[in-house]
Design an enzyme around this catalytic site. Structure first.
Site, PDB file in Angstrom:
ATOM      1  N   CYS A 168      -2.099   1.595  -0.571  1.00  0.00           N
ATOM      2  CA  CYS A 168      -3.234   2.255  -1.233  1.00  0.00           C
ATOM      3  C   CYS A 168      -4.255   1.300  -1.873  1.00  0.00           C
ATOM      4  CB  CYS A 168      -2.748   3.300  -2.220  1.00  0.00           C
ATOM      5  SG  CYS A 168      -1.127   3.053  -2.916  1.00  0.00           S
ATOM      6  N   ARG A 220       9.669  -3.601   0.211  1.00  0.00           N
ATOM      7  CA  ARG A 220      10.139  -3.237  -1.125  1.00  0.00           C
ATOM      8  C   ARG A 220      11.526  -3.837  -1.333  1.00  0.00           C
ATOM      9  NH1 ARG A 220       8.165   3.160  -1.340  1.00  0.00           N
ATOM     10  NH2 ARG A 220       5.955   2.679  -1.000  1.00  0.00           N
ATOM     11  N   GLN A 246       4.705   2.563   7.264  1.00  0.00           N
ATOM     12  CA  GLN A 246       4.296   3.917   6.895  1.00  0.00           C
ATOM     13  C   GLN A 246       3.205   4.436   7.836  1.00  0.00           C
ATOM     14  OE1 GLN A 246       3.086   3.058   2.765  1.00  0.00           O
ATOM     15  NE2 GLN A 246       4.764   4.360   2.095  1.00  0.00           N
ATOM     16  N   ASP A 265       0.498   5.901   7.078  1.00  0.00           N
ATOM     17  CA  ASP A 265      -0.134   6.059   5.772  1.00  0.00           C
ATOM     18  C   ASP A 265      -1.630   6.328   5.908  1.00  0.00           C
ATOM     19  OD1 ASP A 265      -0.057   6.149   3.058  1.00  0.00           O
ATOM     20  OD2 ASP A 265      -0.075   3.989   2.753  1.00  0.00           O
ATOM     21  N   HIS A 306      -5.302   7.543   3.420  1.00  0.00           N
ATOM     22  CA  HIS A 306      -5.913   7.903   2.148  1.00  0.00           C
ATOM     23  C   HIS A 306      -7.249   8.575   2.421  1.00  0.00           C
ATOM     24  CE1 HIS A 306      -2.987   4.791   1.081  1.00  0.00           C
ATOM     25  NE2 HIS A 306      -2.828   5.531   0.003  1.00  0.00           N
ATOM     26  N   LYS A 311       2.480  15.365  -6.470  1.00  0.00           N
ATOM     27  CA  LYS A 311       2.538  15.321  -5.011  1.00  0.00           C
ATOM     28  C   LYS A 311       3.222  16.549  -4.441  1.00  0.00           C
ATOM     29  CE  LYS A 311       6.777  12.485  -5.012  1.00  0.00           C
ATOM     30  NZ  LYS A 311       7.445  11.291  -4.480  1.00  0.00           N
ATOM     31  N   HIS A 336      -3.431  10.553  -1.235  1.00  0.00           N
ATOM     32  CA  HIS A 336      -2.464   9.730  -0.519  1.00  0.00           C
ATOM     33  C   HIS A 336      -1.649  10.669   0.369  1.00  0.00           C
ATOM     34  CE1 HIS A 336      -2.637   6.470  -3.781  1.00  0.00           C
ATOM     35  NE2 HIS A 336      -3.206   7.522  -4.355  1.00  0.00           N
TER      36      HIS A 336
END
Length: 665
Positions: A355, A384, A402, A404, A406, A491, A537
């Site tokens: 992000c 991570r 991910q 992912d 945005h 979320k 997100h």
């Protein structure tokens, strides 16, 4: 005359009872059936023993086995205590430590006197537990002075219990529970009224493992005995059947059998993808790209390593530092927990999420309200620092990718953007074979950024969007989860239900006003002034690694043909058919089928078994007759009979099945 208490029942009625009356007394006054069924009580919302006296005015709800969550918690807690009592009966001198309930059962940690326990000890322990249940021993709560309890533990040689009790505040009163008059354990409770309230056929001890005292490898090694516990034998049998089926579907086992991937110490927590496994990845990636292209997303690629000052500004440094891989890997502590920069050596960090980098892309150039919504997508590789013990195959890794994205949008676009995402996620899950899922709203956590007004608005927008999508219903398992949102945003979560009834949390969408503020993202609105965009997100798979693991287990390795790494194998019965097998293989490849040929001098039944284990969807068997007639015999995975058909017809069949669902006419 003793003081009378006012006890409010769930229907709103109020009963006046004498101080010291128990919930059981009230149940008995209402009726003998309720007295027999009641197993515990909620007093002002707190779960308590059915026999614990009431000491003040309170609300009271009686708990029965129909209240399954509470009933299971009580049963599993009791099974753990009975396990400890049984072990000390069978193995005198064993010290007890702790025994909590778990999601499907219980465990207890022991310090054996002579030797570690093994799985061979479990049948005898189970038999002793059933004796204790059959004895119907009352479970009685008692309050002890801390120092008196420590003295008792030490006198009994219970050093671990004494150590734990000694760490509680001086002068504390500590609750213990007696099983009959001959065994006790330190415990907050609550418990059932007696051991006989448990079904003796509703539990099973499953395994023994080692565990360090208090989870610290510097401490003593203990023997941990695991068990699963339920309300009745039917529930236990269903659970054991699920466990057996889950073991067959374990993605680590199937991944090895199908030659998809492996993991090893040289890259702990990261996946070595083999050609067949990476083919599944590539198919999913291509599928997702078509989906996001059609939904108006712009794909980007951002750096793996970013300056730690960026992570400090975003808030991740203070909230997420222990889970990040930092270069160098030791950062001096400062009062504000921020990085220390000296000379030319900047502290860097591998990105744990995408992000902040997407905000930096958004900030390039001036954005107008006409540019919004701007949907930025990335198959972003993240790292991570997950604890070693938490790693689990593809399901929990340290390096992952991910799906992912945005969405930067205006306030008036939020509900519609979330609604569109709900529709996109629904289509993808359905096409990938997940017909059942639930949606949950994770609300503000205790530690968070942003104002209460921000959180009120964000939570309301997500509720409105799900309602607009028609998904905020019991049919979709709609539920709100207090305190489970991210530190920057509430979320929505998608929980998929797999083929054997397990649920997996995968997709999310979060409505965030915090990061745009912290990272200074803005656009020029119609009034000519700068405004903050809202940042949504979102992910659908969550991560490719974990989603592939879920797919493998959902389908038990028998992936849909379009996802299967090898979609067909052409196998010969006799060597006379080798030339024809080469021709069949070539024609299938020309039609876009992922196909291999098996011309080995082996019996056909051997070949069938081997390719079935590898979960190849179709085996095309050819012999002398098929070569002469231009036909094939198709054996489909999971079907007993084989089908004979002309080669052209077989190619058309396989080509249709190999077409991804979003490309089918």
């Amino acid at each position: 005359m003793s003081e009378m208490l006012k006890i409010t029942l769930p229907d709103g009625s109020v009963r006046e009872v004498a101080q010291g009356t128990t919930p059981y007394d009230i149940a008995a006054a209402i009726g003998p059936g309720l007295a027999k069924a009641a197993i515990a009580a909620r007093v002002d919302g707190e779960l308590r023993d059915i026999t614990r006296p009431l000491t003040g005015d309170a609300t009271l709800a009686l708990v029965t086995s129909k209240d399954e969550a509470d009933a299971l918690e009580l049963a599993r807690h009791d099974f753990a205590h009975i396990l400890a009592e049984a072990v000390q009966t069978l193995f005198p001198g064993t010290q007890i430590t702790f025994g909590p309930s778990t999601d499907d059962g219980f465990y207890y940690d022991f310090a054996p006197k002579d030797r570690p326990f093994t799985d061979e000890d479990l049948p005898a322990i189970e038999a002793e537990m059933r004796k204790i249940i059959a004895a119907n021993k009352p479970l009685r709560r008692e309050i002890w002075d801390r120092d008196a309890l420590i003295a008792r533990w030490r006198a009994q040689g219970e050093n671990f219990k004494a150590e734990w009790a000694a760490e509680l505040p001086a002068g504390d009163e500590i609750s213990v529970y007696w099983s009959g008059d001959d065994w006790m354990d330190m415990c907050r409770g609550p418990h059932l009224a007696s051991t006989g309230r448990l079904d003796p056929q509703a539990f099973k001890l499953t395994r023994v493992s080692g565990a360090y005292w208090r989870g610290d490898q510097k401490n003593a090694m203990l023997s941990r005995v695991y068990g699963t516990g339920w309300l009745n034998k039917k529930q236990l049998d269903l659970h054991l059947t699920r466990l057996e089926e889950a073991a067959k579907r374990d993605h680590r086992k199937l991944g090895q059998e199908m030659d998809l991937f492996h993991l090893q110490q040289e890259a702990h927590g990261s996946v070595f993808w083999h050609p067949k496994g990476y083919m599944i990845w590539r198919e999913l990636e291509a599928y997702m790209r078509r989906a996001i292209d059609g939904a108006g997303y712009k794909e980007v690629k951002t750096p793996q390593v970013m300056d730690s000052r960026q992570w400090e500004q975003s808030g991740h440094w203070g909230k997420y530092r222990e889970n990040m891989f930092v270069i160098p890997d030791e950062v001096p502590n400062t009062e504000d927990e921020g990085p220390v920069i000296s000379g030319e050596a900047d502290w860097m960090a591998l990105k744990p999420m995408n992000c902040p980098a997407h905000v930096l892309i958004f900030r390039q150039g001036i954005k107008s309200y006409r540019d919004l919504p701007l949907r930025i997508y990335e198959n972003g590789c993240c790292h991570r620092n997950e604890p070693h013990g938490a790693l689990h195959g593809l399901m929990r890794v340290r390096q992952f990718t991910q799906d992912d994205a945005h969405i930067f949008c205006r306030e008036d676009q939020i509900v519609d953007e979330v609604r569109k995402f709900c529709a996109l996620a629904d289509r993808i899950y359905q096409q990938l074979g997940f017909e059942g899922y639930s949606i949950k709203l994770a609300l503000r956590p205790e530690k968070r950024f942003g104002t209460e007004e921000m959180w009120d608005q964000a939570e309301t927008e997500l509720r409105d969007a799900v309602a607009a999508a028609g998904l905020a219903t019991d049919a979709y398992g709609w539920e709100e989860l207090p305190g489970e949102g991210a530190f920057y945003a509430p979320k929505l979560e998608w929980h998929l239900t797999d083929a054997i009834g397990r649920t997996w949390q995968v997709g999310t969408i979060q409505s965030d006003r915090v990061l745009p503020e912290r990272l200074d993202a803005s656009y020029v609105a119609e009034d000519g002034e700068k405004h903050r965009p809202v940042m949504l997100h979102r992910a659908i798979f969550g991560s490719y690694e974990r989603f592939i693991g879920i797919l493998i287990e959902h389908f038990a390795g028998k992936l849909p043909v379009w996802l299967a790494p090898v979609q067909a194998v052409v196998a010969t019965i006799v060597s006379d058919a080798d030339d024809y097998a080469h021709d069949v293989t070539a024609q299938l490849k020309a039609a876009g089928i992922r196909v291999e040929s098996d011309l080995r001098n082996e019996k056909i039944n051997y070949k069938v078994r081997e390719h079935s284990l590898a979960k190849v969807p179709h085996l095309l068997v050819v012999g002398k007759r098929e070569a002469e007639e231009g036909t094939v015999a198709i054996r489909t995975l999971g079907e007993e009979r084989q089908r004979f058909m002309p080669l052209a017809e077989a190619i058309a069949l396989l080509k249709a099945e190999a077409t991804p669902p979003d490309l089918r006419v």
